[in-house]
Design an enzyme around this catalytic site. Structure first.
Site, PDB file in Angstrom:
ATOM      1  N   GLU A 111       0.825  -1.216   0.000  1.00  0.00           N
ATOM      2  CA  GLU A 111       0.000   0.000   0.000  1.00  0.00           C
ATOM      3  C   GLU A 111       0.857   1.262   0.000  1.00  0.00           C
ATOM      4  OE1 GLU A 111      -0.593  -2.606   1.925  1.00  0.00           O
ATOM      5  OE2 GLU A 111      -2.641  -3.221   1.423  1.00  0.00           O
ATOM      6  N   HIS A 128     -10.364  -5.475   9.711  1.00  0.00           N
ATOM      7  CA  HIS A 128     -10.947  -5.252   8.379  1.00  0.00           C
ATOM      8  C   HIS A 128     -12.356  -4.672   8.472  1.00  0.00           C
ATOM      9  CE1 HIS A 128      -8.029  -8.570   8.001  1.00  0.00           C
ATOM     10  NE2 HIS A 128      -7.839  -8.165   6.772  1.00  0.00           N
TER      11      HIS A 128
END
Lengths: 369, 337
Positions: B70, B139
């Site tokens: 990322e 998440h």
């Protein structure tokens, strides 16, 4: 069921309506009802309006209660002559009540939507009814085919009724070229040609009024009659501030105050109306289209259109309907026209505020020969 | 023509229409092209939840599949934005944003300011937030308040397919970095969406429902929860006005204040944990600017101050639901001095 017993059903106002609620019964059981009388106030999640009777007789039974969610097409009430026996009405009411409770209401066919290609533009329409003669409804500046929702359904009982989106509006192509009346009238005539409609009764509101006059002048053989609802292109007054405000508003908050100019009753300016208009104004290309059409409508602060000479060339029956409290194109603009029907409790949006006046005018002019 | 499509399809259509319109728009992220479980790029998966599906073949060379890194691809997207492209980066879960905070907070958010307005950074970072998919603590967070806190970022939290498309197109055309937060439990939610391109301006709240008794401000997925509560409340004669800010930065304070000035009561529904979230932010705004209009203390309906639980039963309890919103409304409506 006795044929003399007529069902009053939940109307389908607009493409997305599936059910509605009666918020108030204006008529009561036992009342004499004439064709066109207001029966009840109906509310949907989008719009509120008065349901008008399409029959005459006595309001014999009310089926749907205030506040009850009723699917489109379900029976709300029964109208019958006074001499139909109560027992027969009780039986019919029981059946209607059972149908409503079971939810097994036959789906009502709403308008059929479609599109045609005219001069490189997609022109969208909604058609309703199977009458032999065709009526085409043409909206005004910033409007669309849905603005005729209270008019299209009653007219469809005797006519095939098209409501279209002019270029730059609704779901049609947003490019309006130079924005001239010729481009817009071309779209109306193109729709007739593409749909194989030899002759139609044209109904135009505001800018759409000027458009249908231009269409009739260009192809007189295709036009059977004209109904002009607060038409542009007549008289010397126009609310330039409203038009510019509408075109330039960038948010619901900027837009909403301008909308008050459209109606006699300020209660008609709902959040939903402003939201729907903002949804339209946010579409790519709409800004440019509204800007171009502003140039068609305005010359400085004065009206730029004069279609009176075009109308004088046209030899078909003409009806004119004008809201007495019109604050966009004042009713005094109609002074040079013959047989104007002035509607007292209506502003610019006559077809939303007093739809029965527009329906009656169209029915009358389409029967004139 | 307006038709009914899903939140996922609305986002896909927005991306496709902007890529069609503007060659400088590119898409990059993990599995945007290839995808988990697929044999390769030809079997385009379109991101873990399929939002970018079909774009790889339609726009050759403009959909980049990135490694699981990322910090690298978000940095690359920001760099590309400063040098002329309009990248839309997909950072799968908002929970992973932590590994690229410097790129976002200290670089992208500051460029326009620190270069005296000479640099622009038209980057969109799409990301999933929210609980409800049994994805556990790492998440499932609703972290949009963190980005809302940073000047220089714009933060979008769409509540419906219509909002999703219009706000995505606006985000791509905007010249500043945008964090675009998609609720992972909403991808299959459907609604009416025009086929044409359109934009919804930032900082303009939607009024989802009119009412005079209480103002409910709800963020993202909580808008539909508030609507469900409002339906229940209407049966008992309480009419709630529901406001969807659409963007948490910029925030449409005017619409919120106008509504509270009318209703005199405020309930804020925010799926984020309760400290320094949108509920506290909006409550502070109203307490300061509309104190004289308030007829009852403000109620906040939020998640508890805990990680999102792994247990299904606890996760269900964690997410604000319509019953909690209705209870909060009853509290403010019935409140007596």
């Amino acid at each position: 069921m006795n044929d003399a017993i007529r069902k009053v059903v939940m109307p389908k106002w607009g493409l997305s309506m599936t059910s509605g609620k009666v918020t108030e019964w204006i008529a009561s059981e036992g009342d004499e009802i004439a064709d066109g009388d207001d029966l009840a106030e109906i509310d949907t999640d989008k719009i509120a309006g008065a349901l008008e009777s399409a029959d005459e007789g006595v309001l014999r039974r009310i089926i749907a209660q205030v506040g009850e969610d009723v699917p489109v097409g379900a029976t709300l009430a029964l109208i019958a002559p006074a001499d139909v026996p109560d027992a027969e009405l009780d039986e019919a009411a029981l059946l209607a009540r059972e149908e409503l409770d079971s939810g097994a209401v036959a789906e009502v066919a709403g308008p059929v939507t479609g599109s045609v290609e005219v001069e490189g533009r997609t022109i969208c329409f909604a058609a309703l009814g199977e009458g032999e003669e065709t009526v085409v409804l043409v909206h005004g500046y910033g409007g669309d085919k849905n603005s005729w929702l209270f008019v299209q359904e009653p007219l469809s009982q005797s006519h095939t009724v098209y409501a279209l989106d002019l270029p730059g509006h609704g779901e049609s192509t947003k490019d309006v070229g130079d924005g001239s009346l010729d481009v817009l009238a071309g779209a109306v005539l193109g729709l007739l040609a593409e749909r194989g409609i030899e002759r139609a009764h044209l109904v135009g509101h505001s800018l759409g009024g000027a458009v249908v006059v231009a269409a009739a002048a260009r192809e007189p053989a295709r036009v059977a009659s004209l109904t002009l609802v607060a038409p542009a292109g007549f008289g010397s007054r126009i609310n330039a501030g409203y038009l510019r405000g509408f075109a330039e508003a960038r948010s619901r908050r900027e837009l909403k105050p301008h909308l008050a100019a459209l109606f006699a009753d300020p209660g008609q300016v709902t959040r939903q109306l402003a939201d729907d208009l903002m949804r339209y104004k946010r579409l790519d290309g709409v800004d440019k289209a509204l800007g171009a059409l502003l140039g068609t409508l305005l010359d400085g602060d004065e009206p730029a259109l004069d279609v009176a000479p075009l109308l004088s060339e046209v030899d078909v029956p003409v009806a004119v309907v004008w809201g007495r409290r019109d604050a966009v194109l004042p009713a005094t603009n109609g002074e040079g026209l013959d047989d104007v029907e002035y509607v007292e409790q209506a502003g610019h949006m006559v077809h939303l505020e007093q739809p029965n006046a527009v329906v009656a005018a169209v029915n009358a002019v389409t029967n004139r020969r | 023509m307006a038709r009914t499509i899903s939140y996922r399809e609305a986002l896909n259509e927005a991306l496709a229409q902007e890529m069609e319109r503007d060659e400088s728009v590119i898409v990059l992220g993990e599995d945007n092209a290839g995808g988990a479980g697929s044999p390769g790029e030809d079997d385009a998966w379109g991101g873990v939840l399929g939002v970018t599906k079909g774009l790889y073949h339609r726009f050759p060379g403009r959909v980049l599949d990135t490694p699981i890194s990322e910090s690298a691809f978000v940095g690359a997207a920001i760099g590309a934005a400063t040098s002329g492209l309009r990248p839309v980066a997909e950072l799968m879960f908002i929970d992973f944003m932590g590994v690229c905070f410097d790129q976002i907070f200290n670089q992208a958010a500051k460029f326009r300011y620190m270069f005296g307005g000479k640099a622009k950074t038209p980057v969109v970072i799409r990301t999933m937030y929210g609980a409800g998919l049994r994805a556990a603590a790492q998440h499932s967070q609703a972290l949009y308040p963190i980005f809302t806190h940073i000047p220089g970022l714009k933060v979008v939290v769409p509540s419906s397919p219509y909002e999703a498309k219009g706000l995505m197109i606006q985000s791509i055309r905007d010249d500043d970095p945008v964090i675009f937060c998609e609720h992972k439990a909403m991808y299959d939610v459907t609604g009416e969406v025009p086929e044409d391109s359109y934009t919804i301006p930032f900082g303009e709240a939607g009024v989802v429902r009119d009412g005079d008794d209480v103002t409910i401000v709800a963020i993202g997925r909580m808008v539909s929860v508030a609507e469900e509560a409002a339906k229940q409340l209407a049966d008992s004669g309480v009419e709630a006005e529901i406001i969807d800010p659409r963007t948490t930065s910029p925030l449409d304070t005017e619409t919120i204040l106008e509504s509270v000035e009318n209703t005199g009561r405020l309930v804020v529904v925010d799926e984020a944990t309760p400290r320094c979230n949108l509920a506290t932010d909006i409550s502070a705004l109203v307490a300061k600017e509309a104190f004289g209009s308030l007829r009852a203390p403000i109620e906040m309906v939020t998640a508890p101050h805990t990680p999102v639980p792994f247990s299904d039963a606890l996760e269900d309890l964690y997410i604000p639901d319509a019953q909690r919103v209705a209870n909060a409304v009853k509290t403010v409506v019935e409140w007596k001095r």
